[in-house]
Design a protein around this motif. Sequence first.
Motif, PDB file in Angstrom:
ATOM      1  N   LYS A  88       4.715   0.178   0.308  1.00 27.13           N
ATOM      2  CA  LYS A  88       5.213   0.023  -1.134  1.00 27.13           C
ATOM      3  C   LYS A  88       6.358   1.190  -1.031  1.00 27.13           C
ATOM      4  N   GLN A  89       7.349   0.450  -1.455  1.00 24.21           N
ATOM      5  CA  GLN A  89       8.537   1.231  -1.594  1.00 24.21           C
ATOM      6  C   GLN A  89       8.715   2.002  -2.686  1.00 24.21           C
TER       7      GLN A  89
ATOM      8  N   ILE B 230       0.681  -1.112   0.078  1.00 21.43           N
ATOM      9  CA  ILE B 230       0.028  -0.038  -0.158  1.00 21.43           C
ATOM     10  C   ILE B 230       0.876   1.389  -0.033  1.00 21.43           C
ATOM     11  N   GLU B 231       0.143   2.451  -0.450  1.00 24.61           N
ATOM     12  CA  GLU B 231       0.788   3.704  -0.228  1.00 24.61           C
ATOM     13  C   GLU B 231       0.463   4.127   1.018  1.00 24.61           C
ATOM     14  N   PRO B 232       1.421   4.918   1.776  1.00 24.13           N
ATOM     15  CA  PRO B 232       1.164   5.371   2.892  1.00 24.13           C
ATOM     16  C   PRO B 232       0.176   6.099   2.995  1.00 24.13           C
ATOM     17  N   PRO B 233      -0.749   6.377   4.252  1.00 26.05           N
ATOM     18  CA  PRO B 233      -0.326   5.904   5.326  1.00 26.05           C
ATOM     19  C   PRO B 233      -1.206   4.526   5.736  1.00 26.05           C
ATOM     20  N   PHE B 234      -2.395   4.409   5.072  1.00 28.56           N
ATOM     21  CA  PHE B 234      -3.278   3.073   5.481  1.00 28.56           C
ATOM     22  C   PHE B 234      -4.228   2.902   4.331  1.00 28.56           C
TER      23      PHE B 234
ATOM     24  N   ARG C 181     -15.496  -4.025  10.684  1.00 33.06           N
ATOM     25  CA  ARG C 181     -15.724  -2.487  10.355  1.00 33.06           C
ATOM     26  C   ARG C 181     -15.147  -2.326   9.095  1.00 33.06           C
ATOM     27  N   ARG C 182     -15.838  -2.031   7.919  1.00 35.03           N
ATOM     28  CA  ARG C 182     -15.014  -1.881   6.650  1.00 35.03           C
ATOM     29  C   ARG C 182     -14.339  -0.596   6.668  1.00 35.03           C
ATOM     30  N   GLY C 183     -14.585   0.228   7.483  1.00 36.16           N
ATOM     31  CA  GLY C 183     -13.746   1.550   7.660  1.00 36.16           C
ATOM     32  C   GLY C 183     -12.415   1.367   8.372  1.00 36.16           C
ATOM     33  N   ARG C 184     -12.325   0.091   9.038  1.00 38.87           N
ATOM     34  CA  ARG C 184     -10.930  -0.198   9.913  1.00 38.87           C
ATOM     35  C   ARG C 184      -9.818   0.305   9.061  1.00 38.87           C
ATOM     36  N   LYS C 185      -8.915   1.051   9.692  1.00 39.94           N
ATOM     37  CA  LYS C 185      -7.401   1.506   8.946  1.00 39.94           C
ATOM     38  C   LYS C 185      -6.902   0.254   9.196  1.00 39.94           C
ATOM     39  N   LEU C 186      -6.053  -0.127   7.948  1.00 43.10           N
ATOM     40  CA  LEU C 186      -5.089  -1.160   8.093  1.00 43.10           C
ATOM     41  C   LEU C 186      -3.658  -0.340   7.885  1.00 43.10           C
ATOM     42  N   TYR C 187      -2.720  -0.696   8.625  1.00 48.15           N
ATOM     43  CA  TYR C 187      -1.510  -0.063   8.356  1.00 48.15           C
ATOM     44  C   TYR C 187      -0.300  -1.321   7.926  1.00 48.15           C
ATOM     45  N   PRO C 188       0.730  -0.578   7.634  1.00 51.74           N
ATOM     46  CA  PRO C 188       2.107  -1.603   7.315  1.00 51.74           C
ATOM     47  C   PRO C 188       2.204  -2.480   8.435  1.00 51.74           C
TER      48      PRO C 188
END
Length: 81
Positions: free
Chosen positions: A78-79, A13-17, A54-61
């Motif tokens: 994603k680098q 993913i692109e930052p942040p989530f 929760r479909r809005g749950r934020k997922l982070y690296p």
Amino acid sequence: MKVGEAVKKEVFIEPPFITLGQLLKEEAIVSSGGQAKWYLKEHAVDVNDEPDNRRGRKLYPGDTVDVKDVGLFFIRLKQAE
């Protein structure tokens, strides 16, 4: 891969989530946000080994998403190229 066998996949993913609903759409588990809401009510999904619907749950690296009978998804940053 055998039929019915769950996948293990890194999702970059692109930052942040990314949200849980976006992940479900990107991985073609659902085709819309409305379907994501329904899907999460009807199917077991664990985020970092805890149930979450929760479909809005934020997922982070570093997060791990286990969609039962579908696959295990590892969220990665994603680098820059």
